[in-house]
Design an enzyme around this catalytic site. Structure first.
Site, PDB file in Angstrom:
ATOM      1  N   ARG A 146       0.858  -1.205   0.000  1.00  0.00           N
ATOM      2  CA  ARG A 146       0.000   0.000   0.000  1.00  0.00           C
ATOM      3  C   ARG A 146       0.883   1.240   0.000  1.00  0.00           C
ATOM      4  O   ARG A 146       2.014   1.222   0.488  1.00  0.00           O
ATOM      5  CB  ARG A 146      -0.928   0.004   1.212  1.00  0.00           C
ATOM      6  CG  ARG A 146      -0.287   0.004   2.596  1.00  0.00           C
ATOM      7  CD  ARG A 146       0.168   1.342   3.072  1.00  0.00           C
ATOM      8  NE  ARG A 146       0.493   1.361   4.503  1.00  0.00           N
ATOM      9  CZ  ARG A 146       1.305   2.220   5.057  1.00  0.00           C
ATOM     10  NH1 ARG A 146       1.927   3.122   4.332  1.00  0.00           N
ATOM     11  NH2 ARG A 146       1.540   2.191   6.366  1.00  0.00           N
ATOM     12  N   GLU A 192      -1.331  -3.155  12.545  1.00  0.00           N
ATOM     13  CA  GLU A 192      -0.580  -2.451  13.563  1.00  0.00           C
ATOM     14  C   GLU A 192      -1.198  -2.633  14.950  1.00  0.00           C
ATOM     15  O   GLU A 192      -2.407  -2.640  15.098  1.00  0.00           O
ATOM     16  CB  GLU A 192      -0.573  -0.965  13.209  1.00  0.00           C
ATOM     17  CG  GLU A 192       0.419  -0.213  14.013  1.00  0.00           C
ATOM     18  CD  GLU A 192       0.831   1.052  13.294  1.00  0.00           C
ATOM     19  OE1 GLU A 192      -0.008   1.666  12.646  1.00  0.00           O
ATOM     20  OE2 GLU A 192       2.014   1.393  13.410  1.00  0.00           O
ATOM     21  N   CYS A 228       1.501  10.537   9.541  1.00  0.00           N
ATOM     22  CA  CYS A 228       2.483  10.007  10.490  1.00  0.00           C
ATOM     23  C   CYS A 228       3.865  10.048   9.844  1.00  0.00           C
ATOM     24  O   CYS A 228       4.020   9.625   8.688  1.00  0.00           O
ATOM     25  CB  CYS A 228       2.103   8.564  10.854  1.00  0.00           C
ATOM     26  SG  CYS A 228       3.259   7.798  12.008  1.00  0.00           S
TER      27      CYS A 228
END
Ligand code: ADP
Ligand code: CIR
Length: 344
Positions: free
Chosen positions: A113, A301, A258
């Site tokens: 991704r 995650e 992030c």
């Protein structure tokens, strides 16, 4: 005005490591043009002392205005210094690997991704409800132009049946709801407005809309054919880029919420079954560290691995090209499979 946050002794986040009193004093009253503040940048890491990183950008400018905090975090995570410049290379003819598991014994699935955001909009932490809906509209109209293997439909979250949503999450196609790190950063504001998923019939090409980043463009399939998955992804990204200008910096590559995702913004992963190595995590980690790979659990995650299946992906996304990142994965996975076979 904010006070210097209290970090507990057990906090090992990069925020707690690099937000020194002097950095705090330098940044505490600064604002970006879109009005992002230090308080907003550090909100998640202050709320969750078990964060690994603890910061999110609110716009492209955050990375320069708050650079005294972001730069050391970026250096520690990616090994990318403030004097370096990111370069991209998506030329698949330069990828010499293909499938590290031709016998189809270990790799369950491969997923690559990239994260993208639209140029000139705020990022998800500070975007308004109206702007988020506008972003969704622009993305969906671009996706609806895709042809052949990439053509598909958009499913907004607000009217998705609960059962469908749960099944998509369980099958690893859709993002989870209510991530506490994202919530504290403001990334779950106005949920589920503006959020959704686009996918083709086979679910080998998917796009998440307005989760942590405005787009998460995903290519995935069963087995270990990294080259095929990468080729589909790059084709899709190029098509979408004809219609949408993505937020990008000369130095940092693609801009993401992030800092761990900057640069290529690419995470190339396999779900891999390693029953013998799972009993020797020291060995497993020494191989993944050597090849700059990260281990996650099977539900993404902050999840645990189950039944000796691991999610293994490139750790570095910035300061390496896309080709280097998939090479890291290819070589590391090849080494892991070799070690698994050699274990008695
Ligand atoms: P991201 O990859 O976008 O950083 P996560 O780590 O949360 O976010 O993963 C998102 C979803 O993708 C999770 O459901 C995860 O299990 C799934 N996933 C990741 N890699 C693979 C893979 N190689 N095969 C199948 N599903 C995967
Ligand atoms: C954290 O700080 O733990 C979360 N905000 C997630 C950070 C991104 N994850 C990662 O390590 N790649």
């Amino acid at each position: 005005m904010i006070d210097f946050p209290n970090f507990s002794e057990n906090s090992h986040s990069l925020l707690s490591k690099f937000l020194t009193k002097s950095v705090f004093e330098e940044l505490k009253n600064k604002k970006t043009t879109k009005n992002n503040s230090l308080q907003q940048v550090i909100a998640s890491g202050v709320a969750h002392q078990d964060s690994h990183i603890g910061v999110y950008a609110g716009d492209k400018e955050s990375y320069t205005i708050f650079s005294s905090l972001f730069d050391p975090i970026i250096k520690e995570y990616h090994g990318f210094s403030k004097h370096q410049k990111h370069n991209s290379n998506t030329d698949i003819t330069q990828f010499s690997g293909s499938n590290p598991d031709v016998e189809n014994k270990y790799i369950i699935s491969t997923r690559i991704r990239v994260a993208r955001n639209i140029a000139n909009y705020p990022l998800g932490t500070i975007i308004s409800n109206e702007e988020r809906k506008e972003v969704e509209k622009r993305i969906v109209s671009a996706l609806c132009e895709l042809k052949n293997e990439l053509s598909g439909s958009y499913y907004p979250l607000y009217n998705m049946p609960q059962k469908t949503q749960a099944q998509l999450i369980e099958d690893h196609f859709l993002f989870k709801e209510g991530d506490r790190f994202l919530s504290s950063a403001g990334l779950n504001n106005d949920w589920p407005n503006g959020r959704g998923i686009f996918h083709n019939k086979e679910k080998t090409f998917l796009v998440w809309v307005n989760e942590e980043d405005q787009l998460r463009i995903i290519s995935m399939q069963k087995g270990g054919n990294i080259k095929e998955v990468f080729a589909r992804l790059i084709k899709a990204v190029k098509e979408i880029e004809k219609v949408i200008t993505f937020s990008k910096s000369d130095r940092l590559g693609y801009i993401t919420s992030c800092p761990t995702n900057l640069g290529t913004a690419m995470r190339a992963s396999v779900h891999i079954f390693l029953p013998k190595l799972s009993a020797d995590m020291k060995k497993l980690k020494s191989i993944t560290n050597h090849h700059h790979l990260q281990i996650r659990g099977v539900n993404g995650e902050h999840s645990e691995s189950k039944n000796s299946v691991f999610d293994i992906s490139n750790q570095r996304r910035l300061g390496v090209t896309e080709i280097e990142a998939i090479n890291d994965l290819y070589k590391g996975i090849t080494a892991l499979i070799k070690a698994e076979k050699e274990k008695i």
